[in-house]
Design an enzyme around this catalytic site. Sequence first.
Site, mmCIF file in Angstrom:
data_model
loop_
_atom_site.group_PDB
_atom_site.id
_atom_site.type_symbol
_atom_site.label_atom_id
_atom_site.label_comp_id
_atom_site.label_asym_id
_atom_site.label_seq_id
_atom_site.Cartn_x
_atom_site.Cartn_y
_atom_site.Cartn_z
ATOM 1 N N VAL A 1 -4.464 38.652 56.610
ATOM 2 C CA VAL A 1 -4.718 37.496 55.483
ATOM 3 C C VAL A 1 -5.390 36.256 55.941
ATOM 4 O O VAL A 1 -5.156 35.630 57.236
ATOM 5 C CB VAL A 1 -3.346 37.303 54.957
ATOM 6 C CG1 VAL A 1 -3.430 36.340 53.690
ATOM 7 C CG2 VAL A 1 -2.695 38.503 54.500
ATOM 8 N N CYS A 2 -6.451 35.887 55.143
ATOM 9 C CA CYS A 2 -7.017 34.731 55.737
ATOM 10 C C CYS A 2 -6.165 33.520 55.517
ATOM 11 O O CYS A 2 -5.926 33.197 54.514
ATOM 12 C CB CYS A 2 -8.413 34.367 54.901
ATOM 13 S SG CYS A 2 -9.292 33.108 55.028
ATOM 14 N N ASN A 3 -6.173 32.747 56.600
ATOM 15 C CA ASN A 3 -5.013 31.729 56.705
ATOM 16 C C ASN A 3 -5.516 30.481 55.670
ATOM 17 O O ASN A 3 -4.567 29.980 54.964
ATOM 18 C CB ASN A 3 -4.948 31.190 58.120
ATOM 19 C CG ASN A 3 -3.903 30.196 58.391
ATOM 20 O OD1 ASN A 3 -2.753 30.352 57.866
ATOM 21 N ND2 ASN A 3 -4.111 29.211 59.073
#
Length: 128
Positions: A77-79
Amino acid sequence: MNYTILVTGPPYGTQNSSTAFLFCQSLLKTKHILHSVFFYCDGVLNANNMTTPAIDEFNLINAWQGLNKKHQVKLYVCNSAALRRGVIEDEKLLNMNVKKGNLALSFQLSGLIELAKSIKICDRIIQF
């Protein structure tokens, strides 16, 4: 073939996520290698454990978690995108005055570097 899947759509409201999930299942059934699934933009909402579909609806978050457990597919998941959309893990809460995070189990916050690494080692990347 080695695949990386990029999911940019939310779990509900569009078909991006559900189509991506069905495609991932098909890849694994046909003995392809699914290296990872990377959730970006609104796709990070797939990692929100507070999403509660109606009892008679398909629970896509649980389905992604099942894919991880059964096939050890990495769910990145893109932070940055997650923080912008209110998806946060417990460890990041110390400075935010929030009691509990909502990052679902089996999902892992990461940066775009993980996506770049996955793209480098895979034969195909497909975006949904």
